[in-house]
Design an enzyme around this catalytic site. Structure first.
Site, PDB file in Angstrom:
ATOM      1  CD  GLU A   1       9.284  35.853 -11.510  1.00  0.00           C
ATOM      2  OE1 GLU A   1       9.934  35.332 -10.595  1.00  0.00           O
ATOM      3  OE2 GLU A   1       9.701  35.993 -12.647  1.00  0.00           O
TER       4      GLU A   1
ATOM      5  NE  ARG B   1      15.865  38.325 -11.692  1.00  0.00           N
ATOM      6  CZ  ARG B   1      16.500  37.157 -11.663  1.00  0.00           C
ATOM      7  NH1 ARG B   1      16.336  36.269 -12.629  1.00  0.00           N
ATOM      8  NH2 ARG B   1      17.301  36.856 -10.649  1.00  0.00           N
TER       9      ARG B   1
ATOM     10  CG  HIS C   1      12.191  32.858 -11.799  1.00  0.00           C
ATOM     11  ND1 HIS C   1      12.223  34.183 -11.444  1.00  0.00           N
ATOM     12  CD2 HIS C   1      13.484  32.528 -12.053  1.00  0.00           C
ATOM     13  CE1 HIS C   1      13.477  34.621 -11.468  1.00  0.00           C
ATOM     14  NE2 HIS C   1      14.263  33.632 -11.832  1.00  0.00           N
TER      15      HIS C   1
HETATM   16  C1  GLV Z   1      17.688  33.141 -11.166  1.00  0.00           C
HETATM   17  O1  GLV Z   1      16.852  33.738 -11.773  1.00  0.00           O
HETATM   18  C2  GLV Z   1      18.897  33.716 -10.680  1.00  0.00           C
HETATM   19  O2  GLV Z   1      19.082  34.935 -10.757  1.00  0.00           O
HETATM   20  O3  GLV Z   1      19.719  32.948 -10.152  1.00  0.00           O
END
Ligand code: GLV
Ligand code: GLV
Length: 322
Positions: free
Chosen positions: A265, A236, A284
């Protein structure tokens, strides 16, 4: 009376079709992501919510959802949901761990290799028409940093961190690891976070984002990293102070970075990492294979189906509510 479930995006997978038979299902059809106002409106009379990590479920949203009993997020991370507020209201929150472990570890390793060997930079060089006779090849042409034989430090030894460790050993790396619980993992030398940052040629971040891990990798910690190290983050964005990271990259204290996740994001135009040639950026996509996304969607739906049947969700992050 059939209970109302709101799903904030069209989902892959098989199970979503079964869900439609079990409840009054309302699905956001887009285009694009669900606007926050529409979320509030939809939640006014819903018992259940199936959301994505892009939906911010904060205490305000929860306060305006008086009938909400359960939330299932199609993600392993749940930092987009105010867990304390949900728990206080007795709302169970589910996630989708396990199925995305190898896919996400592959992404982290892809970023590590790409940052070490300048893959994005080299790709841009070729595409932009720079690979010409006067610029053809030289002993120092696009030289990078060796991965084999280097030391990788893994911050966070959950399932994904351990899967990255297995990959690293296959590449002949020495693997150091740190987790808050001082977890022992075979093939990983457990060290303090300070020692990990001091000794690692590559550092890959695999913790959840919580108030404790926010900016865990800050300017002070970055300053203790081995000169010329590479930072990888597919966990993250908020775990790493992006401004401090960018400054260290500009100064040349760090060699490169591979970053899949950002503090904001989609990425903001003024994100300081955006214009650095030695940063590999992806949007991401850690768990983004069609197979894994379908399995995540199925797990997310399974959580909702269990909740509709009055059972505990199979993957619940706040089981104290039961
Ligand atoms: C992706 O970042 C998730 O948390 O599944
Ligand atoms: C993912 O499932 C993790 O626990 O790291």
């Amino acid at each position: 009376m059939s209970r109302k479930i709101f799903v904030t995006h069209q989902l892959p997978g098989e199970r979503i079709h079964q869900l439609a038979e079990l409840c009054d299902l309302n699905l956001w059809m887009g285009p694009g992501l669900l606007p926050p106002d529409a979320l509030r409106e939809e939640l006014q009379d819903c018992q259940g919510l199936l959301c994505l990590l892009t939906d911010r479920i904060n205490s305000d949203v929860l306060a305006q959802a008086p009938h909400l009993e359960f939330i299932s997020s199609m993600s392993v991370g749940v930092d987009h949901i105010d867990l304390a507020a949900a728990s206080e209201r007795g709302i169970a929150v589910g996630n989708t761990p396990g199925v995305l472990v190898d896919t996400t570890a592959d992404t982290a390793f892809a970023l590590l290799l790409a940052a070490a060997r300048r893959v994005s930079e080299a790709d841009r060089f070729v595409r932009q028409g720079n690979w010409r006779q006067e610029n053809a090849w030289a002993p120092d042409f696009f030289t990078g940093k060796d991965v084999s034989g280097a030391t990788l430090g893994i911050v966070g030894l959950g399932a994904i961190g351990c899967a990255v460790a297995r990959r690293a050993r296959g590449f002949g790396m020495e693997v150091l690891g740190w987790s808050r619980s001082s977890r022992e993992v075979e093939g990983v030398k457990g060290v303090s976070l300070d020692e990990l940052l001091l000794r690692s040629d590559f550092v890959s971040v695999h913790t959840a984002l919580t108030p404790e891990t926010h900016h865990m990798i800050d300017a002070a910690r970055i300053a203790t990293m081995k000169p010329g190290a590479v930072l990888v983050n597919a966990a993250r964005g908020g775990i790493v102070d992006e401004v401090a990271l960018a400054a260290a990259l500009v100064r040349g204290d760090l060699y490169a970075a591979g970053i899949d996740v950002f503090e904001r994001e989609p990425i903001a135009d003024d994100n300081p990492l955006l214009h650095l040639p030695n940063v590999v950026l992806t949007p991401h996509i850690g768990s983004a294979t069609s197979h894994t996304r379908a399995r995540m969607a199925d797990l997310a739906v399974d959580n909702i189906i269990a909740a509709l049947q009055g059972e505990a969700m199979p993957n619940c992050v706040n089981p104290g509510v039961y």
